[in-house]
Structures are given as C-alpha cells and as structure tokens.
Design a protein around this motif. Structure first.
Motif, mmCIF file in Angstrom:
data_model
loop_
_atom_site.group_PDB
_atom_site.id
_atom_site.type_symbol
_atom_site.label_atom_id
_atom_site.label_comp_id
_atom_site.label_asym_id
_atom_site.label_seq_id
_atom_site.Cartn_x
_atom_site.Cartn_y
_atom_site.Cartn_z
ATOM 1 N N ASP A 78 0.825 -1.209 0.000
ATOM 2 C CA ASP A 78 0.000 0.000 0.000
ATOM 3 C C ASP A 78 0.858 1.259 0.000
ATOM 4 O OD1 ASP A 78 -2.766 1.320 0.515
ATOM 5 O OD2 ASP A 78 -1.502 2.092 2.140
ATOM 6 N N GLY A 79 2.007 1.186 0.650
ATOM 7 C CA GLY A 79 2.972 2.276 0.566
ATOM 8 C C GLY A 79 2.785 3.421 1.531
ATOM 9 N N ARG A 80 1.691 3.416 2.287
ATOM 10 C CA ARG A 80 1.468 4.524 3.219
ATOM 11 C C ARG A 80 2.151 4.308 4.565
ATOM 12 N NH1 ARG A 80 -4.888 5.055 3.056
ATOM 13 N NH2 ARG A 80 -4.693 2.853 2.487
ATOM 14 N N HIS A 81 2.697 3.127 4.769
ATOM 15 C CA HIS A 81 3.438 2.830 5.985
ATOM 16 C C HIS A 81 4.761 2.175 5.605
ATOM 17 C CE1 HIS A 81 -0.113 3.769 8.350
ATOM 18 N NE2 HIS A 81 -0.818 2.884 7.658
ATOM 19 N N GLN A 82 5.768 2.408 6.416
ATOM 20 C CA GLN A 82 7.065 1.756 6.241
ATOM 21 C C GLN A 82 7.051 0.476 7.070
ATOM 22 O OE1 GLN A 82 10.566 4.271 6.708
ATOM 23 N NE2 GLN A 82 11.616 2.582 7.724
ATOM 24 N N VAL A 83 6.943 -0.665 6.407
ATOM 25 C CA VAL A 83 6.741 -1.947 7.085
ATOM 26 C C VAL A 83 8.014 -2.787 7.014
ATOM 27 C CG1 VAL A 83 5.383 -4.078 7.142
ATOM 28 C CG2 VAL A 83 4.272 -1.907 6.543
ATOM 29 N N LEU A 84 8.444 -3.275 8.162
ATOM 30 C CA LEU A 84 9.531 -4.246 8.239
ATOM 31 C C LEU A 84 8.994 -5.496 8.914
ATOM 32 C CD1 LEU A 84 12.482 -5.260 8.119
ATOM 33 C CD2 LEU A 84 12.844 -4.123 10.337
ATOM 34 N N VAL A 85 9.064 -6.628 8.222
ATOM 35 C CA VAL A 85 8.669 -7.907 8.806
ATOM 36 C C VAL A 85 9.927 -8.645 9.236
ATOM 37 C CG1 VAL A 85 7.561 -10.147 8.404
ATOM 38 C CG2 VAL A 85 6.549 -8.060 7.448
ATOM 39 N N VAL A 86 9.981 -8.964 10.514
ATOM 40 C CA VAL A 86 11.064 -9.779 11.071
ATOM 41 C C VAL A 86 10.442 -11.132 11.423
ATOM 42 C CG1 VAL A 86 12.756 -10.037 12.919
ATOM 43 C CG2 VAL A 86 12.204 -7.750 12.031
ATOM 44 N N THR A 87 10.887 -12.181 10.779
ATOM 45 C CA THR A 87 10.251 -13.478 11.026
ATOM 46 C C THR A 87 11.210 -14.456 11.698
ATOM 47 O OG1 THR A 87 8.934 -15.266 10.061
ATOM 48 C CG2 THR A 87 10.783 -14.444 8.737
ATOM 49 N N GLN A 88 10.646 -15.219 12.627
ATOM 50 C CA GLN A 88 11.367 -16.327 13.246
ATOM 51 C C GLN A 88 11.240 -17.596 12.393
ATOM 52 O OE1 GLN A 88 8.982 -15.529 16.989
ATOM 53 N NE2 GLN A 88 10.905 -16.159 17.928
ATOM 54 N N ASN A 89 10.370 -17.551 11.405
ATOM 55 C CA ASN A 89 10.080 -18.739 10.602
ATOM 56 C C ASN A 89 11.165 -18.962 9.546
ATOM 57 O OD1 ASN A 89 7.746 -18.908 12.081
ATOM 58 N ND2 ASN A 89 6.476 -17.923 10.520
ATOM 59 N N VAL A 90 11.382 -20.229 9.225
ATOM 60 C CA VAL A 90 12.393 -20.566 8.221
ATOM 61 C C VAL A 90 11.765 -20.921 6.880
ATOM 62 C CG1 VAL A 90 14.111 -21.243 9.930
ATOM 63 C CG2 VAL A 90 12.517 -22.960 9.055
ATOM 64 N N ASP A 91 10.437 -20.856 6.780
ATOM 65 C CA ASP A 91 9.774 -21.063 5.493
ATOM 66 C C ASP A 91 9.851 -19.775 4.676
ATOM 67 O OD1 ASP A 91 7.317 -19.349 5.937
ATOM 68 O OD2 ASP A 91 6.979 -20.787 7.542
ATOM 69 N N ASP A 92 9.419 -19.854 3.408
ATOM 70 C CA ASP A 92 9.478 -18.678 2.523
ATOM 71 C C ASP A 92 8.091 -18.171 2.159
ATOM 72 O OD1 ASP A 92 8.699 -20.785 0.898
ATOM 73 O OD2 ASP A 92 10.048 -20.274 -0.752
ATOM 74 N N LEU A 93 7.122 -18.380 3.051
ATOM 75 C CA LEU A 93 5.742 -17.996 2.743
ATOM 76 C C LEU A 93 5.571 -16.481 2.686
ATOM 77 C CD1 LEU A 93 3.734 -20.671 4.759
ATOM 78 C CD2 LEU A 93 4.414 -20.684 2.352
ATOM 79 N N HIS A 94 6.304 -15.733 3.481
ATOM 80 C CA HIS A 94 6.219 -14.261 3.393
ATOM 81 C C HIS A 94 6.680 -13.793 2.012
ATOM 82 C CE1 HIS A 94 4.958 -13.022 7.355
ATOM 83 N NE2 HIS A 94 5.919 -13.703 7.955
ATOM 84 N N GLU A 95 7.805 -14.332 1.545
ATOM 85 C CA GLU A 95 8.304 -13.934 0.231
ATOM 86 C C GLU A 95 7.302 -14.274 -0.856
ATOM 87 O OE1 GLU A 95 12.175 -15.478 2.236
ATOM 88 O OE2 GLU A 95 10.028 -15.568 2.592
ATOM 89 N N ARG A 96 6.750 -15.474 -0.776
ATOM 90 C CA ARG A 96 5.819 -15.891 -1.823
ATOM 91 C C ARG A 96 4.502 -15.138 -1.762
ATOM 92 N NH1 ARG A 96 4.683 -21.695 -1.882
ATOM 93 N NH2 ARG A 96 5.911 -22.216 -0.046
ATOM 94 N N ALA A 97 4.188 -14.565 -0.606
ATOM 95 C CA ALA A 97 2.990 -13.721 -0.492
ATOM 96 C C ALA A 97 3.237 -12.337 -1.071
ATOM 97 C CB ALA A 97 2.563 -13.608 0.964
ATOM 98 N N GLY A 98 4.519 -11.953 -1.205
ATOM 99 C CA GLY A 98 4.840 -10.658 -1.788
ATOM 100 C C GLY A 98 5.575 -9.697 -0.880
ATOM 101 N N THR A 99 5.816 -10.074 0.373
ATOM 102 C CA THR A 99 6.557 -9.195 1.277
ATOM 103 C C THR A 99 7.989 -9.049 0.781
ATOM 104 O OG1 THR A 99 5.211 -9.700 3.223
ATOM 105 C CG2 THR A 99 7.464 -8.967 3.637
ATOM 106 N N GLN A 100 8.480 -7.810 0.794
ATOM 107 C CA GLN A 100 9.824 -7.542 0.284
ATOM 108 C C GLN A 100 10.786 -7.088 1.378
ATOM 109 O OE1 GLN A 100 9.955 -5.220 -3.353
ATOM 110 N NE2 GLN A 100 7.920 -5.922 -3.949
#
Length: 231
Positions: A78-100
């Motif tokens: 959306d671009g209206r917020h500066q979002v940083l996702v820090v994950t403890q998970n070792v899967d790549d589901l965030h990447e495949r969902a589109g998180t950069q």
C-alpha cells in the motif's frame, strides 16, 4: 508515514499446514530439539539432521501463503506505511505472499551454509552433509538455519528498527524464545506502542498495550483492514 515493525512466528504459518516448532511434549516432528536443532546434534548425527531438514524443506515448498501472509504483503505494498517484517520462521511464505522488506532472523530452509568457511548458496531440495561447498570444496554443508545456541541473524539491524518504530506488532509467537521474546520489552522501554495478534495469550501478553486473540487468518487481515482504512 508510520514505521511498523512486525515480528512473526510459527503461528502465522500454522494455518498453511506447517507445524509449530515446539510442541507441548518437547518434540518437534517426533524428534528431540537437541537432536535436530543444535550444533551439537549436527556434529553427532549430520545424516539425521540433513534428513530432518530435507523433510521440512519439502513440507514448506508444498505449503501456500495464507490470508495472514497476504494481508501483511498488502499492507507493505500500500505504501502509506514503512513496514519491516522480522520473522522467526524458516519457510518462505512471506516472500511468496509478496513481502519484500523482510528479515529471516533464524535463517531459511532455502539456504545452504558451509560450516567450514561460512559460504552461503541456494539450497537444493535434498541436501547431504557430504555435499562439497561451492567455495572451499569441503564436505561441510549444513542448512542455513540458526540453531539453539547460535546468534540470530541481522540483530544489528533489528534492534535499531524496533526502537525507532511507531508501532511494534507481534504475530503468532509464543514469547518463549529469546531474543525475539524480548522485543516487546525493548519496544515498551523505547515508548513504542505494542500490539499482540496471537491464537491465544503469549507468555508476554501482559506487556503489550493491546492484544487480540484468534486464528492468524482472521485477526491479521482484520487488523490490516483497519490500518488501510485509517490511511
């Protein structure tokens, strides 16, 4: 533009069919944690450890991002917020969902690491401890996973981002594993508002300014919708 730091744990991927890390009986996929998630376990039985992570890699590849992963990617895009996702998970589901803008503090199943020279490269679907390192040729291949007793990755980036955030959100984590379990206290001491989104109250629920409990695929999209509506 609000700076939002989001910590995600096993609970966000559970509804994609990936089992949570630590069960009540102390076993993970029928193995003791010490056998498959410590440097000592790898030194004792590298064949067992590689077999274990090959199975985890296959399970992660077969899973799909769920509504919670997709909602966080939507919030970032959306671009209206500066979002940083820090994950403890070792899967790549965030990447495949589109998180950069993403930090894997515990490493990732998609990575291989040389225990001899520290070289990293993309992991094949099946790995063996005898696989030669592409850089030094030594047979010291291991998963690029942070095991118990090892230092999580990129903490020198995570702590400053957390302390200068406008909001800290913890999603799907038990609050038992440090240093991530200490993020809420650090945010609190820095005056950062905090929110927990979890299936049930975590160990540190009382430290959050607000807590909402329920399945990640429900509570996370609902919160994201509120954020997008606020602008």
């Amino acid at each position: 533009m609000a700076r939002i730091v989001i910590l995600t744990g096993a609970g966000i991927s559970a509804e994609s069919g990936i089992r949570t890390f630590r069960a009540s009986d102390g076993l993970w996929e029928e193995h003791r944690i010490e056998e498959v998630a410590t440097p000592e376990g790898f030194a004792r039985d590298p064949v067992l450890v590689q077999r274990f992570y090959n199975a985890r890699r296959a399970a992660a590849a077969a899973a799909q991002p769920n509504a919670a992963h997709l909602a966080l990617a939507e919030l970032e895009a959306d671009g209206r917020h500066q979002v940083l996702v820090v994950t403890q998970n070792v899967d790549d589901l965030h990447e495949r969902a589109g998180t950069q803008n993403l930090i894997h503090m515990h490493g990732t199943l998609t990575g291989a690491l040389c225990a001899a020279c520290g070289h990293r490269w993309p992991a094949p679907q099946e790995m063996s401890a005898k696989d030669p390192c592409p850089a030094c040729s030594k047979p010291a291949t291991r998963p690029d996973i942070v095991w118990f007793g090892e230092m999580p990755y990129r903490m020198e980036e995570i702590w400053p981002a957390l302390r200068r955030a406008d909001l800290f959100v913890s999603i799907g984590t038990s609050g038992n594993v440090y240093p991530a379990a200490g993020f809420v206290a650090d945010a609190m001491h820095a005056g950062v508002p905090t929110l927990e989104l979890n299936l049930e109250p975590s160990t540190g629920t009382r430290m959050f300014d607000e807590a909402r409990h329920g399945p990640a695929t429900q509570v996370v999209p609902a919160w994201v919708r509120e954020m997008l509506a606020q602008g």
